[in-house]
Structures are given as C-alpha cells and as structure tokens.
Motif scaffolding. Structure first.
Motif, short mmCIF file in Angstrom:
data_model
loop_
_atom_site.label_atom_id
_atom_site.label_comp_id
_atom_site.label_asym_id
_atom_site.label_seq_id
_atom_site.Cartn_x
_atom_site.Cartn_y
_atom_site.Cartn_z
N ILE A 163 0.86 -1.18 0.00
CA ILE A 163 0.00 0.00 0.00
C ILE A 163 0.90 1.23 0.00
O ILE A 163 1.67 1.46 0.93
CB ILE A 163 -0.93 0.01 1.22
CG1 ILE A 163 -1.78 -1.28 1.25
CG2 ILE A 163 -1.83 1.24 1.19
CD1 ILE A 163 -2.61 -1.43 2.50
N GLU A 164 0.80 2.00 -1.06
CA GLU A 164 1.61 3.21 -1.20
C GLU A 164 1.01 4.36 -0.39
O GLU A 164 -0.07 4.21 0.21
CB GLU A 164 1.75 3.56 -2.68
CG GLU A 164 2.55 2.53 -3.46
CD GLU A 164 2.80 2.94 -4.90
OE1 GLU A 164 2.24 3.97 -5.34
OE2 GLU A 164 3.57 2.23 -5.59
N PRO A 165 1.65 5.52 -0.37
CA PRO A 165 1.17 6.62 0.48
C PRO A 165 -0.21 7.16 0.09
O PRO A 165 -0.66 7.05 -1.04
CB PRO A 165 2.24 7.71 0.27
CG PRO A 165 3.47 6.95 -0.11
CD PRO A 165 2.99 5.80 -0.94
N ASN A 166 -0.86 7.74 1.10
CA ASN A 166 -2.11 8.48 0.93
C ASN A 166 -3.25 7.62 0.36
O ASN A 166 -3.92 8.00 -0.60
CB ASN A 166 -1.89 9.71 0.05
CG ASN A 166 -0.86 10.65 0.62
OD1 ASN A 166 -0.88 10.98 1.81
ND2 ASN A 166 0.09 11.06 -0.21
N VAL A 167 -3.47 6.49 0.99
CA VAL A 167 -4.55 5.59 0.59
C VAL A 167 -5.59 5.57 1.69
O VAL A 167 -5.27 5.46 2.88
CB VAL A 167 -4.04 4.17 0.31
CG1 VAL A 167 -5.20 3.21 0.07
CG2 VAL A 167 -3.10 4.18 -0.89
N VAL A 173 -1.73 -7.94 -3.59
CA VAL A 173 -2.38 -6.79 -4.24
C VAL A 173 -1.48 -5.57 -4.10
O VAL A 173 -0.84 -5.37 -3.06
CB VAL A 173 -3.76 -6.53 -3.61
CG1 VAL A 173 -4.34 -5.19 -4.07
CG2 VAL A 173 -4.72 -7.66 -3.96
N LEU A 174 -1.46 -4.74 -5.13
CA LEU A 174 -0.74 -3.47 -5.10
C LEU A 174 -1.75 -2.34 -5.16
O LEU A 174 -2.54 -2.25 -6.11
CB LEU A 174 0.23 -3.36 -6.27
CG LEU A 174 0.89 -1.98 -6.48
CD1 LEU A 174 1.75 -1.59 -5.29
CD2 LEU A 174 1.72 -1.97 -7.77
N VAL A 175 -1.74 -1.48 -4.14
CA VAL A 175 -2.59 -0.29 -4.14
C VAL A 175 -1.66 0.91 -4.23
O VAL A 175 -0.91 1.21 -3.31
CB VAL A 175 -3.45 -0.20 -2.87
CG1 VAL A 175 -4.33 1.04 -2.92
CG2 VAL A 175 -4.31 -1.45 -2.71
N ARG A 176 -1.72 1.58 -5.37
CA ARG A 176 -0.83 2.71 -5.61
C ARG A 176 -1.32 3.96 -4.87
O ARG A 176 -2.43 4.02 -4.37
CB ARG A 176 -0.72 2.99 -7.12
CG ARG A 176 -0.24 1.80 -7.96
CD ARG A 176 1.22 1.46 -7.72
NE ARG A 176 2.09 2.58 -7.97
CZ ARG A 176 2.55 2.92 -9.19
NH1 ARG A 176 2.21 2.20 -10.26
NH2 ARG A 176 3.35 3.95 -9.32
N LYS A 207 -4.08 -4.82 -9.27
CA LYS A 207 -3.35 -3.56 -9.13
C LYS A 207 -4.35 -2.41 -9.25
O LYS A 207 -5.21 -2.42 -10.14
CB LYS A 207 -2.27 -3.44 -10.21
CG LYS A 207 -1.17 -4.48 -10.09
CD LYS A 207 -0.12 -4.31 -11.17
CE LYS A 207 0.97 -5.37 -11.06
NZ LYS A 207 1.98 -5.23 -12.14
N VAL A 208 -4.20 -1.44 -8.35
CA VAL A 208 -5.12 -0.30 -8.30
C VAL A 208 -4.33 0.99 -8.20
O VAL A 208 -3.38 1.09 -7.42
CB VAL A 208 -6.06 -0.42 -7.07
CG1 VAL A 208 -6.91 0.83 -6.93
CG2 VAL A 208 -6.93 -1.65 -7.17
N GLY A 209 -4.73 1.97 -9.01
CA GLY A 209 -4.16 3.31 -8.90
C GLY A 209 -2.90 3.50 -9.72
O GLY A 209 -2.55 2.66 -10.55
N PRO A 210 -2.23 4.66 -9.51
CA PRO A 210 -2.52 5.68 -8.49
C PRO A 210 -3.76 6.50 -8.84
O PRO A 210 -4.26 6.44 -9.96
CB PRO A 210 -1.27 6.55 -8.51
CG PRO A 210 -0.77 6.43 -9.93
CD PRO A 210 -1.07 5.02 -10.34
N PHE A 211 -4.25 7.24 -7.85
CA PHE A 211 -5.40 8.13 -8.04
C PHE A 211 -6.62 7.39 -8.57
O PHE A 211 -7.31 7.88 -9.46
CB PHE A 211 -5.05 9.30 -8.96
CG PHE A 211 -4.04 10.26 -8.39
CD1 PHE A 211 -4.43 11.25 -7.50
CD2 PHE A 211 -2.70 10.16 -8.74
CE1 PHE A 211 -3.49 12.13 -6.98
CE2 PHE A 211 -1.77 11.03 -8.21
CZ PHE A 211 -2.16 12.03 -7.33
N ALA A 212 -6.90 6.21 -8.04
CA ALA A 212 -8.09 5.47 -8.42
C ALA A 212 -9.15 5.61 -7.34
O ALA A 212 -8.84 5.80 -6.16
CB ALA A 212 -7.77 3.99 -8.63
N ARG A 213 -10.41 5.49 -7.75
CA ARG A 213 -11.51 5.51 -6.79
C ARG A 213 -12.40 4.29 -7.02
O ARG A 213 -12.98 4.15 -8.10
CB ARG A 213 -12.34 6.79 -6.91
CG ARG A 213 -13.41 6.85 -5.82
CD ARG A 213 -14.27 8.09 -5.91
NE ARG A 213 -15.25 8.11 -4.84
CZ ARG A 213 -16.32 8.90 -4.82
NH1 ARG A 213 -16.54 9.73 -5.83
NH2 ARG A 213 -17.17 8.86 -3.82
#
Length: 460
Positions: A281-285, A297-300, A315-321
């Motif tokens: 999990i990357e920053p600001n999630v 799972v990778l959450v950008r 894989k999700v993101g970055p900036f995904a909703r």
C-alpha cells in the motif's frame, strides 16, 4: 467467552448531553474508523457472549434507538440525569429477572478490550469473592480523575472523586476508569444505597465500592494494560486523538500480518478493512467500510477504496476511486483517475486511465481505453453495461446503457454506442469528417485583422 459459566450482562451509560462535542449527533454515535464509538464497544463485548445489554439513554434517545436497532440492545431512560450511580440504577427494571454478573461501563469509552473485561469477571469470581471489581488505570498525568486507593494485593481501601480527595489521596496515581463489575443482586442493592452528599450533589457510581467496604465486604481493582484503552471521548479533539490511536494500532496490525505500508501514517483503514499478505500500500490511501484485499495486491498512491473486493494480484491506482459494489477479480487492473462503482472486472480485465465504469460487468481480458464512460443513468433509472471477454473499447467511447458488447468485439475510439455489439464485431460510431482546405488559414487572417483594427481604434 468468559471462563465462568455465570451469565454476563452489560450496562452502558450513554445519557449525557455531550455538550463539549458541539454536535446535533449523540456523542456515542460519532464514528471512529467509520463506525459509531458505541458499536466498537458492542463489538468487543460480542466476544464475551453477553446475555443482556442495556444502554441507559437520556438526551437524543431517539438517535440511539435508531442506531442500535437490530443489535439486541435494551434502551433504559434516565431522566433527569442525577449522576452515574443513578444512571446505572435505571437499568434495574431491564435486568429484574437477571441473576448473573453485570459490567457497568460508558458509551464514550469505546476501546475497552474483551480481555480486560474477562479479567474483571474472573477477579469477581476469585476465592476471596469481592463484592465488586473496579477497572483502574495509571495515566502519565492523573489530572482530575477519581482515585482508587488500594493495598499491594489490589484490595480497595477507598474510592474518592478528585474534588473530594485530600492531597495525600490525590498523590495516588491509580485512577478510576469508571468501569465496574458486580453480581446483579449485589450491584442493584448497593446502587439503591448511594447518596449524593458530595461537592456536586450527584449520585456517584464509585460510592458502590465505599458502601460495600463499609459493610465489611472486600472489593478489588484490576489495572488496565494501557490508559489509552479507557480514555473517554468528550470533545472533537479527543475524538481525533482516539481515531489516531486506532489507526496507529491498525497499521501495525496490517504490517504484522504481512502487508507493506510505504508511509504508514498516511494510510487510513476502516473498522472492518481486511488486508492479506504481501499486499503493498503506497502513500495516501484511504479505505472506507466494506473493503476486502486479498494477497499480493498493489494499491498505488492517492487511491480511495470503499465497499470493494480485490482478488489476488490486482493492481489499483494511483489516483483510483473504487466505490461500493466494486469487484476486481484476479489479475485485473484499475489505473490512474479511474472510477469504478457497482461493477465487476473479471480476471485480467483492465481500465488503465481516465475512465468511469458504473453498473457494469467487464469480461475477462477485456481492455477499456482511456476516457471511456458507461452512461448508466438517465436521470431516473440506472442501467447495466455488459462487456464480453477480450473485448477492446477504444479511447473516448461512451457506452449508453443498457448495452452489451460481445466477446472479442472492438469499439472504435470516439464512438457513442447505444445498441448491442455482436461477438467479434467492429462498431464505429462517428460523424463523417468534413475537410475544407485553406479554411483555417483564411479564418486566422480575418481574425488577426479584426483584432489589430480594434487596437488601432482604442488608441485613437
């Protein structure tokens, strides 16, 4: 469950006005990690197989009744509010036929652990059979908390409110959390004898202990593992502090269970977020309620996820909703500035960027081009879009639901599709291109001359 066969009930005091919250919402309904603080307390108690739960309400009773409907809770009314002992006594009618152990606690003290309550009940049934057991704690700064004066064996000598304590008693750092456990018959008999001869003229719950001691019956104290566990929440600042403590603990739990958080302090979980192993999990999630994240799972960065299920390898993101009803199956991909709502992406499907997928089913291996929109709402009703396996949707396409795109079909870039596309079909929906050689040059010359003439006129 507790280690005793005695039935167990809880009285949760929640009758206060909560004026320091400055809110129209009942204090104990303010959320921590997306869940009302009183529900956190009920979740903890659920592990103890409670036989009964009574919530003592006063101000904004109707809010509590609505929020706790379906939770197996009885609401008792305290009106007027004459102190904590009076509040606990208001639960007597609801527990008239109950013959077991009772815990009295506070709805604005939501982080009490089931292990702590279990320790209190076990102490209640120790060989010396105390009349009651109090939960104490040792804060860094005892401030104005009531004090528990006890001997080295944890037998209470005296309970005293700060306002009524002398200097020697105030020097004691073992404080009263307010939680108390006793057998039902003992508790209500003692509560009925509590008076209000004190500085505030209120009926204090701790006086139950002093009355029992005066009767020659021992009472005991159990000390909480941490002061944070029994911290009350009375203001927005204290609510924020409780949220911060909860998030910090949840981040540690995620990492202990095998997830990588690149910037832990910037990741926010919900009360029910489930995260698997080898998740990054990357920053600001931000995780809202109802999220399940499988292994690998990778959450950008900068993604917002709620009500969604992410299978292994997603894989999700970055900036995904990802909004409620989103299901991402194994190996699917949702990229930057993609919003998904009530939609399923089957294995290997991908929407890489700048896309809205609402009320849709995306087949395995399908590719959704940049700028694609499922037009799911006509102002009155919502409709579904179905995209078949391995279909290719070109960039800047609008799919007007209800519509089905067949397997292996291709929708050409820039198309607005309002009718079904058959399997293997190419659909191109574009207006005929009009070409006028030299038109743009003539236009620019004309406009430049007009602009220059306007400037000359302004000077004159």
């Amino acid at each position: 469950m507790t280690d005793t066969t005695h039935p167990f009930a809880a009285i949760i005091l929640a009758a206060g006005k909560g004026t320091r919250m400055k809110s129209d919402l009942h204090k104990v309904l303010h959320p921590i990690a997306g869940r009302a603080m009183i529900l956190h307390l009920l979740d903890s108690f659920a592990e103890l197989a409670l036989a009964r739960t009574v919530v003592v309400a006063g101000d904004r009773r109707e809010q509590l009744e609505a929020a706790l409907a379906g939770h197996g809770v009885t609401i008792a009314l305290q009106e007027p509010q004459l102190g904590t002992a009076h509040a606990a006594l208001m639960a007597r009618d609801a527990l008239t036929d109950f013959d077991g152990d009772v815990l009295v606690c506070f709805g604005d003290c939501p982080m009490v652990r089931s292990e702590t309550v279990r320790a209190m009940i076990e102490r209640l049934h120790a060989p010396d059979a105390p009349a009651a057991v109090v939960l104490g704690f040792e804060p860094d700064d005892p401030l104005h908390y009531g004090r528990v004066i006890a001997d080295d064996d944890g037998i209470i000598l005296k309970m005293v409110e700060y306002k009524d304590a002398d200097e020697g008693e105030r020097a004691c750092h073992l404080c009263n959390s307010g939680l108390l456990a006793a057998r039902a018959a003992d508790l209500f008999a003692l509560l009925a004898r509590v008076g209000n001869d004190n500085a505030q003229g209120e009926y204090y719950l701790p006086d139950v202990i002093n009355i029992a001691i005066a009767d020659g019956r021992p009472c005991a104290v159990v000390t909480a593992a941490s002061a944070d566990e029994v911290a009350g929440i009375n203001s927005r600042a204290e609510l924020a502090a409780a949220e911060a403590r909860w998030q910090a603990a949840r981040r540690l739990k995620a990492m202990d269970e095998g997830a990588t958080l690149l910037a832990p302090d910037t990741v926010f979980f919900s009360w029910d977020t489930a995260v698997g192993r080898d998740v990054t999990i990357e920053p600001n999630v931000f995780f809202g309620p109802g999220v399940r994240v499988a292994d690998h799972v990778l959450v950008r960065a900068n993604s917002h996820i709620e009500g969604a299920s992410l299978a292994s390898g997603v894989k999700v993101g970055p900036f995904a909703r990802l909004r409620p009803g989103t299901v991402l199956e194994e190996g699917s991909f949702v990229g930057n500035f993609v919003e998904v709502k009530n939609a399923v992406l089957h294995a290997g499907a991908k929407a890489s960027h700048l896309t809205y997928l609402g009320d849709a089913t995306i087949g395995a291996g399908a590719n959704i081009g940049a700028g694609t929109i499922t037009c799911n709402y006509d102002g009155y009703f919502k409709y579904r879009t179905v995209i078949g396996e391995r279909a290719f949707i070109g960039s800047n396409s609008a799919l007007v639901a209800p519509v089905t795109i067949g397997a292996d079909a291709i929708v050409a870039a820039g198309s607005t599709v309002s009718r079904d596309v058959a399997t293997g079909e190419l659909r191109m929906v574009r207006a005929e291109q009009l070409v006028k050689p030299g038109w743009a040059d003539r236009f620019h010359d004309t406009m430049k001359k007009k602009k220059a003439a306007g400037k000359d006129k302004a000077k004159g």
